[in-house]
Scaffold this active site. Sequence first.
Site, PDB file in Angstrom:
ATOM      1  N   GLY A   1       0.794  -1.215   0.000  1.00  0.00           N
ATOM      2  CA  GLY A   1       0.000   0.000   0.000  1.00  0.00           C
ATOM      3  C   GLY A   1       0.827   1.264   0.000  1.00  0.00           C
TER       4      GLY A   1
ATOM      5  N   LYS B   1      -3.293 -12.716   2.651  1.00  0.00           N
ATOM      6  CA  LYS B   1      -3.291 -11.643   3.663  1.00  0.00           C
ATOM      7  C   LYS B   1      -4.648 -11.592   4.341  1.00  0.00           C
ATOM      8  CE  LYS B   1      -1.948  -6.866   4.553  1.00  0.00           C
ATOM      9  NZ  LYS B   1      -1.211  -5.709   4.050  1.00  0.00           N
TER      10      LYS B   1
ATOM     11  N   TYR C   1       4.150  -0.113   7.981  1.00  0.00           N
ATOM     12  CA  TYR C   1       3.607   0.949   7.143  1.00  0.00           C
ATOM     13  C   TYR C   1       3.496   2.217   7.991  1.00  0.00           C
ATOM     14  CZ  TYR C   1       0.675   3.362   3.702  1.00  0.00           C
ATOM     15  OH  TYR C   1       0.187   4.242   2.782  1.00  0.00           O
TER      16      TYR C   1
ATOM     17  N   GLY D   1      -1.520   1.007  12.724  1.00  0.00           N
ATOM     18  CA  GLY D   1      -0.625   1.636  13.701  1.00  0.00           C
ATOM     19  C   GLY D   1      -0.785   1.053  15.092  1.00  0.00           C
TER      20      GLY D   1
ATOM     21  N   THR E   1     -12.776  -2.215  -0.184  1.00  0.00           N
ATOM     22  CA  THR E   1     -13.393  -2.651  -1.436  1.00  0.00           C
ATOM     23  C   THR E   1     -14.627  -3.451  -1.048  1.00  0.00           C
ATOM     24  OG1 THR E   1     -11.301  -2.686  -2.627  1.00  0.00           O
ATOM     25  CG2 THR E   1     -13.057  -4.062  -3.522  1.00  0.00           C
TER      26      THR E   1
ATOM     27  N   GLY F   1      -8.864   2.669  -1.071  1.00  0.00           N
ATOM     28  CA  GLY F   1      -9.662   1.948  -2.065  1.00  0.00           C
ATOM     29  C   GLY F   1      -8.855   1.492  -3.277  1.00  0.00           C
ATOM     30  N   PHE F   2      -7.630   0.995  -3.025  1.00  0.00           N
ATOM     31  CA  PHE F   2      -6.787   0.420  -4.102  1.00  0.00           C
ATOM     32  C   PHE F   2      -6.607   1.397  -5.262  1.00  0.00           C
ATOM     33  CE2 PHE F   2      -8.180  -4.278  -3.141  1.00  0.00           C
ATOM     34  CZ  PHE F   2      -7.494  -4.238  -1.947  1.00  0.00           C
TER      35      PHE F   2
ATOM     36  N   GLY G   1       0.994  -2.398  13.592  1.00  0.00           N
ATOM     37  CA  GLY G   1       1.381  -1.668  14.791  1.00  0.00           C
ATOM     38  C   GLY G   1       2.815  -1.862  15.233  1.00  0.00           C
TER      39      GLY G   1
ATOM     40  N   ASN H   1      -7.524   4.757   6.951  1.00  0.00           N
ATOM     41  CA  ASN H   1      -7.520   5.029   5.514  1.00  0.00           C
ATOM     42  C   ASN H   1      -8.658   4.288   4.833  1.00  0.00           C
ATOM     43  OD1 ASN H   1      -6.599   2.933   3.257  1.00  0.00           O
ATOM     44  ND2 ASN H   1      -5.670   2.295   5.195  1.00  0.00           N
TER      45      ASN H   1
END
Length: 362
Positions: A70, A222, A324, A274, A190, A121-122, A303, A118
């Site tokens: 992402g 995933k 991320y 996170g 999605t 949406g890809f 996280g 977030n």
Amino acid sequence: MSVLWKSLRPLAFQLPPETAHDVAFAGLGAAQALPPLLRALAGRFRVEASSLRVRAFGLDFPTPVGLAAGFDKDARLLPLWHALGFGFVEVGTVTPLPQAGNPRPRLFRFVKQEALINRMGFNNGGAAALRARLLRLRERGRRPAFPIGINLGKNRLTPMPHAVADYMALYDTLKDLGDYFVINVSSPNTPGLRQLQEGTRLAEILDRLQQRNQGRRPLLLKVAPDLEDHQLDAAVAQCLDHRLAGIVATNTTTSREGIPADAPRRTEEGGMSGRPLRVRALDVVRRIHRAAGNRLAIVGVGGIANAEDAWECLRAGATLVQIYTAFVYEGPAAARNLAAGLRDRLAAEGFSSISAAVGGEN
Ligand SMILES: Cc1cc2nc3c(=O)[nH]c(=O)nc-3n(C[C@H](O)[C@H](O)[C@H](O)COP(=O)(O)O)c2cc1C
């Protein structure tokens, strides 16, 4: 946190989150275009240690710390991530056709909680563009010496009964360009996607992909942190049945636990990542490891912000970890700090390798 990032972060955080992301991408892209700068960054940020090298699903990882899916959906900054000390990168989520994603604003910061919500949406340039970019990188000899995973997702407009065709099309377009592939059925952004984590729909996707793949490339699933335990157990059983290489645990959560009830934006739709996600993601890693042992490699994500978090995740059963949100809050030294911290922790605990430490708490 590095001194430079300490002074830049307040400025970056004045900007709306996605604008800050775009500005950072432009800056990092400019750095990537200058080979001497890239070399200087690598000198500063790459942590080389034999104890950190990991072999997982047939691939060699220079360190177990990766950039989660992402962040660089279209594979624009691979040499830069290598220079900043990442041990691997998962690009995507890529969809067969390009798509714009949801309208902005679609990314929200919770600085005190070190969290994000977030609903991107890809948004991505599609499979053909990703293929072209990865080919160019290879032709120019600029593909970095670390594994590159490709995270696959369906287009928003593809009707659910045709979802499997999207995953097949993605695999066919990209099969020679990814070192491993992740079947993403766990993004909350999605509509309907998460239904693919269960039952016959999941079985069909795994079955068809494995038939096509014939063991050529490692395939991973995933999963969402919001699965009930019995749903997670069923997903693990399916991964074993279909001889998947591993599981990436976890995606973002629809829970808002950890964000104060009166925080503005708490009710924004989307997935939370996170700090507040850490404990649940860790539980999921632990449960998968207990069920599958070393028959499935686990990529732990959710996280993780420092070496202590990463260590706990490895001890719970992850062979690799990804970040991320910590990159947003900790800045460009995040991967280096994690890798160096893990190297020191291994030495302090008397382990000569990551793999010797994996799952040790169980
Ligand atoms: C803005 C944003 C975009 C994301 N996009 C994707 C994506 O396209 N595909 C995916 O599998 N995960 C995506 N994720 C989820 C991350 O890969 C990761 O699983 C999650 O954020 C938990 O890790 P973290 O707490 O270190 O951020 C995204 C996360 C964020 C914050």
